[in-house]
Design a protein around this motif. Sequence first.
Motif, mmCIF file in Angstrom:
data_model
loop_
_atom_site.group_PDB
_atom_site.id
_atom_site.type_symbol
_atom_site.label_atom_id
_atom_site.label_comp_id
_atom_site.label_asym_id
_atom_site.label_seq_id
_atom_site.Cartn_x
_atom_site.Cartn_y
_atom_site.Cartn_z
ATOM 1 N N HIS A 10 1.020 -6.751 -3.984
ATOM 2 C CA HIS A 10 -0.078 -7.460 -3.320
ATOM 3 C C HIS A 10 0.374 -8.249 -2.100
ATOM 4 N N CYS B 178 -8.328 -3.713 -1.895
ATOM 5 C CA CYS B 178 -7.457 -3.640 -3.079
ATOM 6 C C CYS B 178 -8.179 -4.287 -4.257
ATOM 7 N N CYS C 269 -7.281 -6.521 -6.113
ATOM 8 C CA CYS C 269 -7.036 -7.965 -6.220
ATOM 9 C C CYS C 269 -8.029 -8.771 -5.388
ATOM 10 N N CYS D 24 -3.192 -4.447 1.029
ATOM 11 C CA CYS D 24 -2.023 -4.728 0.182
ATOM 12 C C CYS D 24 -1.036 -3.554 0.216
HETATM 13 ZN ZN LIG Z 1 -3.892 -6.464 -3.727
#
Ligand SMILES: [Zn+2]
Length: 298
Positions: A158, A168, A170, A175
């Motif tokens: 990340h 992504c 996250c 990332c």
């Molecule tokens: Zn990420």
Amino acid sequence: MKIIALDIGGTAVKSGLVDNGVLKEHRETPTPAAEGGQAVVALAKKLIAAYLPEGADGIGISTAGVVDSKSGSILFAEDCIRGYTGIQVKALLEDAFSLPTAVENDLNAAAVGEAAFGAGKGCKSLLCVGFGTSVGGAAVLDGRLYTGSHFGAGEFGHMVTHAGGLPCGCGQRGCFERYASASALVRQAQRLDPSLDSGRAIFRRLREPRVKAVVDSWLREIVYGLASLIHLWDPDCLALCGGVMQQSYPVEQLKALVPKSVMPAYRSVSIQAAQLGNQAGLLGAAELARRLAAGQLR
Ligand SMILES: [Zn+2]
């Protein structure tokens, strides 16, 4: 020192007896993931009990999920094992067996294994970077696993390497893992030919210039990330983990390319493929338990 070691994954529980860093026996049992965390602990107890007659000085557990390695509990586990979050693995096993028990996240345990017995043997500091559906990793610094303030260190995937890039899971964009994971390689290769659906299929056709171009472009993405990690951590060893790094081409290319992409002081870093394969977690967990039993693990 004899240690009973378990590696608890979403599909299988590996178990074995580790004697002075050597895995004496290795079994694999399906994980009762659908039955939940308590059933997994019950299976762990059964597997451990089977080794007890051989004599044991400690228990080492490598497991899926985010692990509070001080209390030995599961802070968070995705749906791979239902109801695993919150289970006090260390307390339950120490109550049952009265043996010092170390519990660690599987990637972290694998890094300890590689540092002690594999790619990082003899190194002071080792970074393990794993390439699969995502990019994960772990850091062993000055011989000790670094887990961070919230047991979350090593989320190398990340790092943002492309500002404003691909979304992504996250919540960020751009990332490293969106470009450098094995899945990212497969995604790019399948634009050429949908049958290029695995690392193995891709590397089998490396002689085709257009396939090689996709692989080389993926390797450049990896170089960006590894160069950043080396500048941040200054390790003397870097282990490349994951099935795709069992291929010689990416490993040899990264050995050649990464040192050219870091400042001179960092160029002596040793880059190699992980050596312990699927035993890394067991051996690492056993090493952590050995240190705990010897009073060397704070
Ligand atoms: Zn990420």
